[in-house]
Design a protein around this motif. Structure first.
Motif, PDB file in Angstrom:
ATOM      1  N   MET A   5       0.838  -1.196   0.000  1.00  0.00           N
ATOM      2  CA  MET A   5       0.000   0.000   0.000  1.00  0.00           C
ATOM      3  C   MET A   5       0.877   1.252   0.000  1.00  0.00           C
ATOM      4  O   MET A   5       2.082   1.194   0.271  1.00  0.00           O
ATOM      5  CB  MET A   5      -0.938   0.026   1.213  1.00  0.00           C
ATOM      6  N   MET A   6       0.257   2.386  -0.293  1.00  0.00           N
ATOM      7  CA  MET A   6       0.892   3.697  -0.165  1.00  0.00           C
ATOM      8  C   MET A   6       0.026   4.569   0.732  1.00  0.00           C
ATOM      9  O   MET A   6      -1.212   4.585   0.600  1.00  0.00           O
ATOM     10  CB  MET A   6       1.049   4.381  -1.525  1.00  0.00           C
ATOM     11  N   TYR A   7       0.685   5.285   1.628  1.00  0.00           N
ATOM     12  CA  TYR A   7       0.017   6.241   2.514  1.00  0.00           C
ATOM     13  C   TYR A   7       0.475   7.629   2.102  1.00  0.00           C
ATOM     14  O   TYR A   7       1.677   7.921   2.076  1.00  0.00           O
ATOM     15  CB  TYR A   7       0.394   5.944   3.960  1.00  0.00           C
ATOM     16  N   ILE A   8      -0.484   8.464   1.758  1.00  0.00           N
ATOM     17  CA  ILE A   8      -0.162   9.808   1.276  1.00  0.00           C
ATOM     18  C   ILE A   8      -0.986  10.829   2.043  1.00  0.00           C
ATOM     19  O   ILE A   8      -2.209  10.689   2.191  1.00  0.00           O
ATOM     20  CB  ILE A   8      -0.465   9.942  -0.239  1.00  0.00           C
ATOM     21  N   VAL A   9      -0.318  11.846   2.555  1.00  0.00           N
ATOM     22  CA  VAL A   9      -0.990  12.997   3.164  1.00  0.00           C
ATOM     23  C   VAL A   9      -0.827  14.169   2.198  1.00  0.00           C
ATOM     24  O   VAL A   9       0.301  14.488   1.785  1.00  0.00           O
ATOM     25  CB  VAL A   9      -0.377  13.356   4.539  1.00  0.00           C
ATOM     26  N   ASN A  10      -1.926  14.790   1.836  1.00  0.00           N
ATOM     27  CA  ASN A  10      -1.870  15.862   0.837  1.00  0.00           C
ATOM     28  C   ASN A  10      -2.917  16.926   1.128  1.00  0.00           C
ATOM     29  O   ASN A  10      -3.831  16.724   1.950  1.00  0.00           O
ATOM     30  CB  ASN A  10      -2.088  15.295  -0.563  1.00  0.00           C
ATOM     31  N   GLY A  33      -5.760  12.448 -10.087  1.00  0.00           N
ATOM     32  CA  GLY A  33      -5.292  12.218 -11.454  1.00  0.00           C
ATOM     33  C   GLY A  33      -3.775  12.198 -11.542  1.00  0.00           C
ATOM     34  O   GLY A  33      -3.194  11.360 -12.237  1.00  0.00           O
ATOM     35  N   ARG A  34      -3.123  13.115 -10.831  1.00  0.00           N
ATOM     36  CA  ARG A  34      -1.669  13.189 -10.893  1.00  0.00           C
ATOM     37  C   ARG A  34      -1.010  11.931 -10.305  1.00  0.00           C
ATOM     38  O   ARG A  34      -0.071  11.389 -10.882  1.00  0.00           O
ATOM     39  CB  ARG A  34      -1.171  14.439 -10.158  1.00  0.00           C
ATOM     40  N   ILE A  35      -1.511  11.466  -9.151  1.00  0.00           N
ATOM     41  CA  ILE A  35      -0.893  10.281  -8.539  1.00  0.00           C
ATOM     42  C   ILE A  35      -1.164   9.034  -9.370  1.00  0.00           C
ATOM     43  O   ILE A  35      -0.317   8.163  -9.533  1.00  0.00           O
ATOM     44  CB  ILE A  35      -1.366  10.083  -7.072  1.00  0.00           C
ATOM     45  N   GLN A  60       9.320  10.561  -6.217  1.00  0.00           N
ATOM     46  CA  GLN A  60       8.590  11.362  -7.207  1.00  0.00           C
ATOM     47  C   GLN A  60       7.220  11.769  -6.667  1.00  0.00           C
ATOM     48  O   GLN A  60       6.785  12.915  -6.855  1.00  0.00           O
ATOM     49  CB  GLN A  60       8.406  10.568  -8.500  1.00  0.00           C
ATOM     50  N   ALA A  61       6.537  10.848  -5.999  1.00  0.00           N
ATOM     51  CA  ALA A  61       5.215  11.159  -5.453  1.00  0.00           C
ATOM     52  C   ALA A  61       5.297  12.247  -4.397  1.00  0.00           C
ATOM     53  O   ALA A  61       4.412  13.102  -4.294  1.00  0.00           O
ATOM     54  CB  ALA A  61       4.588   9.899  -4.870  1.00  0.00           C
ATOM     55  N   SER A  62       6.360  12.223  -3.591  1.00  0.00           N
ATOM     56  CA  SER A  62       6.493  13.224  -2.528  1.00  0.00           C
ATOM     57  C   SER A  62       6.702  14.629  -3.080  1.00  0.00           C
ATOM     58  O   SER A  62       6.505  15.610  -2.363  1.00  0.00           O
ATOM     59  CB  SER A  62       7.645  12.847  -1.608  1.00  0.00           C
ATOM     60  N   LYS A  63       7.101  14.722  -4.374  1.00  0.00           N
ATOM     61  CA  LYS A  63       7.359  16.035  -4.986  1.00  0.00           C
ATOM     62  C   LYS A  63       6.165  16.564  -5.774  1.00  0.00           C
ATOM     63  O   LYS A  63       6.224  17.659  -6.334  1.00  0.00           O
ATOM     64  CB  LYS A  63       8.583  15.929  -5.894  1.00  0.00           C
ATOM     65  N   LEU A  64       5.065  15.783  -5.803  1.00  0.00           N
ATOM     66  CA  LEU A  64       3.865  16.266  -6.492  1.00  0.00           C
ATOM     67  C   LEU A  64       3.275  17.457  -5.739  1.00  0.00           C
ATOM     68  O   LEU A  64       3.382  17.530  -4.508  1.00  0.00           O
ATOM     69  CB  LEU A  64       2.822  15.149  -6.582  1.00  0.00           C
ATOM     70  N   GLY A  88       1.188  19.777  -3.525  1.00  0.00           N
ATOM     71  CA  GLY A  88       0.236  19.560  -2.437  1.00  0.00           C
ATOM     72  C   GLY A  88       0.543  18.374  -1.550  1.00  0.00           C
ATOM     73  O   GLY A  88      -0.109  18.187  -0.522  1.00  0.00           O
ATOM     74  N   VAL A  89       1.538  17.571  -1.911  1.00  0.00           N
ATOM     75  CA  VAL A  89       1.854  16.382  -1.116  1.00  0.00           C
ATOM     76  C   VAL A  89       2.716  16.753   0.095  1.00  0.00           C
ATOM     77  O   VAL A  89       3.711  17.456  -0.030  1.00  0.00           O
ATOM     78  CB  VAL A  89       2.578  15.322  -1.972  1.00  0.00           C
ATOM     79  N   LYS A  90       2.306  16.298   1.257  1.00  0.00           N
ATOM     80  CA  LYS A  90       3.045  16.566   2.490  1.00  0.00           C
ATOM     81  C   LYS A  90       3.882  15.362   2.943  1.00  0.00           C
ATOM     82  O   LYS A  90       4.926  15.522   3.564  1.00  0.00           O
ATOM     83  CB  LYS A  90       2.072  16.938   3.612  1.00  0.00           C
ATOM     84  N   LEU A  91       3.381  14.149   2.681  1.00  0.00           N
ATOM     85  CA  LEU A  91       4.069  12.947   3.165  1.00  0.00           C
ATOM     86  C   LEU A  91       3.664  11.755   2.315  1.00  0.00           C
ATOM     87  O   LEU A  91       2.488  11.601   1.961  1.00  0.00           O
ATOM     88  CB  LEU A  91       3.704  12.683   4.634  1.00  0.00           C
ATOM     89  N   VAL A  92       4.638  10.896   2.015  1.00  0.00           N
ATOM     90  CA  VAL A  92       4.364   9.639   1.305  1.00  0.00           C
ATOM     91  C   VAL A  92       5.127   8.522   2.015  1.00  0.00           C
ATOM     92  O   VAL A  92       6.326   8.659   2.284  1.00  0.00           O
ATOM     93  CB  VAL A  92       4.807   9.702  -0.172  1.00  0.00           C
TER      94      VAL A  92
END
Length: 527
Positions: free
Chosen positions: A455-460, A468-470, A512-516, A518-522
């Motif tokens: 899984m992936m955990y993302i805070v944004n 769409g971006r992720i 890469q996901a962490s640099k999208l 609005g992303v705060k944490l991945v």
């Protein structure tokens, strides 16, 4: 399911092996092996059934790569390195009730032998003497029996003594007033027992608190003419002081079935007048040998086949009947613990497990152990329910357990909270259809998700276009998404996204996901 394998390494009643076979457990009876020979074969086995001969040392446990449980047919586990077993994640069980009646009856037999000087009278008579006037005994009727320890065996001794019209007083810190009334005995402090008892019998394990409980000082406090019986554990009595008490006549008689050093072949007590000894015969009846063999086979079979844990010394008990009902709760608990363990960093001084609604009515000890196992798995790849509480203690983690019977939003709920430098953080989960674990709250945000696989955990920041971006990023890297699970505190505020994916997410993609925008944490997750 692979057929579990058990080794019986000490001589045991044949009924034990037959029970294993009848239950579908492969069993080998290989007795009399040296430690080196045992080390060479123990790696094949899931379970080990022993009596007192086999020494389950740290070295044996290190070689036991598949071992899950050790079962001692009997009470004493002095021959098992329990701390090493716990660290290894091996459950250690005994059978404390199989020889209870036998041991209690032996204590009563020794009490009668002391009261009527039976061994000395027998030796004298068979030597051709007829010393009828020499052997003046005492009645037990009307005398006060002092029990040091009123647990399983002690309570049986009490019932027999009451049948003999004795008065029974007991010293046992764990004896409740209600239980004392139920047994028909009087609960007293140790000094009062020593002062009042005509006979004293010991029925307590050997611990730091009970070692030399009948010390020289305490023996001096006893009533003159007292008679003492020990069928429990060597080391409970100062044997040198006991001999002095017998020699002086302050102690009228003593009978020991157990000694500080065994086998006892040169005790200074031997040959002392009014002293009786037996070679640790407390459990030595044919009935007891059969009972403990049957019990250890049933307990090991229940554990290996059903997950039931009975009479364990280093993990909470879990009956074979409870296990199926608790299994989904334990799966939920382990997943919640794992989630918290993967999402928190730094020192965690406290972890709290809160059972709410239907969960609070169950045996929560296994749930707590499962939470700790999941939580600590990031720190140790050998952690399980057995050693997790010990590892938590080693790391200075305070473990709290809370129950709330009242239902909240869910019929049943389990919440895991940890104290961090940023404050208290918690996750919560429930069971769908009483069987399927689901996450329902993540650090204060409502989110429903199945915790499984990669899984992936993302805070944004909650803003249009992020999903769409992720999705595009993962698609470009050949990562297939299984499910999206979304939650947010409020519109436009902080949001969380839990993605299940079909394969591990490479570190480069996480970066890469962490640099999208609005992303705060991945964080990658694995269950």
């Amino acid at each position: 399911m692979t057929q579990p394998k058990v080794l019986i390494s000490d001589k045991m009643d044949p009924k034990a092996a037959q029970i294993f076979r009848d239950r579908g457990v492969h069993v080998d009876e290989i007795t009399g092996k040296t430690p080196e020979e045992l080390k060479a074969i123990i790696g094949e086995y899931d379970g080990l059934a022993i009596r007192s001969s086999t020494k389950v040392t740290k070295q044996i446990l290190e070689a036991a790569t598949n071992l899950k449980v050790v079962g001692r047919a009997g009470i004493g586990v002095d021959n098992v390195d329990i701390p090493a077993a716990s660290a290894k994640g091996v459950v250690v069980m005994n059978t404390p009730f199989g020889n209870s009646i036998t041991t209690a009856e032996h204590a009563i037999a020794l009490m009668f032998a002391l009261a009527r000087q039976l061994p000395e009278a027998d030796a004298s008579t068979q030597a051709g003497k007829w010393e009828k006037n020499r052997f003046m005994g005492v009645e037990v009727t009307g005398k006060t029996l002092g029990l040091i320890g009123a647990g399983n065996i002690g309570s049986i001794v009490a019932s027999r003594a009451l049948g003999l019209r004795m008065k029974v007083v007991a010293f046992d810190p764990f004896l409740t007033p209600e239980r004392a009334v139920e047994l028909g005995i009087e609960k007293v402090e140790l000094d009062e027992l020593l002062r009042r008892a005509d006979f004293i019998t010991l029925h307590t394990p050997l611990t730091d608190q009970t070692r030399n409980i009948l010390s020289r000082e305490n023996l001096a406090k006893t009533k003159k003419g007292v008679r003492i019986v020990n069928c429990a554990r060597g080391g409970l009595i100062d044997e040198a002081a006991l001999k002095d008490g017998l020699d002086s006549g302050h102690i009228a008689g003593a009978a020991l079935d157990v000694f500080e050093t065994e086998p006892a072949k040169d005790s200074p007590l031997f040959g002392t007048p009014n002293f009786i000894s037996t070679p640790h015969l407390g459990a030595s009846t044919s009935e007891a040998q059969v009972n403990v063999a049957i019990q250890v086979a049933e307990q090991l079979s229940d554990f290996l086949l059903l997950g039931g844990i009975t009479n364990a010394l280093n993990v909470p008990s879990l009956s074979a009947e409870e296990a199926p009902r608790l299994k989904p709760y334990m799966a939920l608990a382990e997943k919640l613990g794992s989630l918290v363990g993967q999402l928190t960093t730094g020192t965690i001084p406290r972890i709290s497990i809160h059972a709410e609604g239907a969960a609070s009515e169950l045996n929560t000890k296994p749930m707590v152990a499962a939470v700790l196992a999941g939580f600590l798995r990031e720190q140790s790849d050998t952690v399980n329910m057995v050693n997790a509480p010990f590892l938590a203690k080693e790391r200075g983690i305070e473990v709290r357990e809370v129950r709330t019977e009242k239902e909240g939003d869910y019929h049943t709920l389990l919440r895991v909270s940890v104290k961090t430098s940023a404050g208290e953080r918690s996750v919560a989960g429930t069971l769908f259809s009483n069987a399927e674990p689901r996450l329902v709250e993540l650090f204060g945000i409502k989110v429903e998700a199945e915790l499984a696989g990669h899984m992936m955990y993302i805070v944004n920041e909650d803003a249009p276009g992020f999903i769409g971006r992720i999705g595009t990023l993962l698609g470009e890297n050949g990562i297939n998404i299984g499910t999206f699970n979304l939650g947010r505190r409020d519109a436009g505020g902080e949001a969380v996204l839990l993605l299940s994916v079909d394969s591990p997410v490479p570190a480069g993609v996480i970066d890469q996901a962490s640099k999208l925008p609005g992303v705060k944490l991945v964080r990658p997750l694995k269950f």
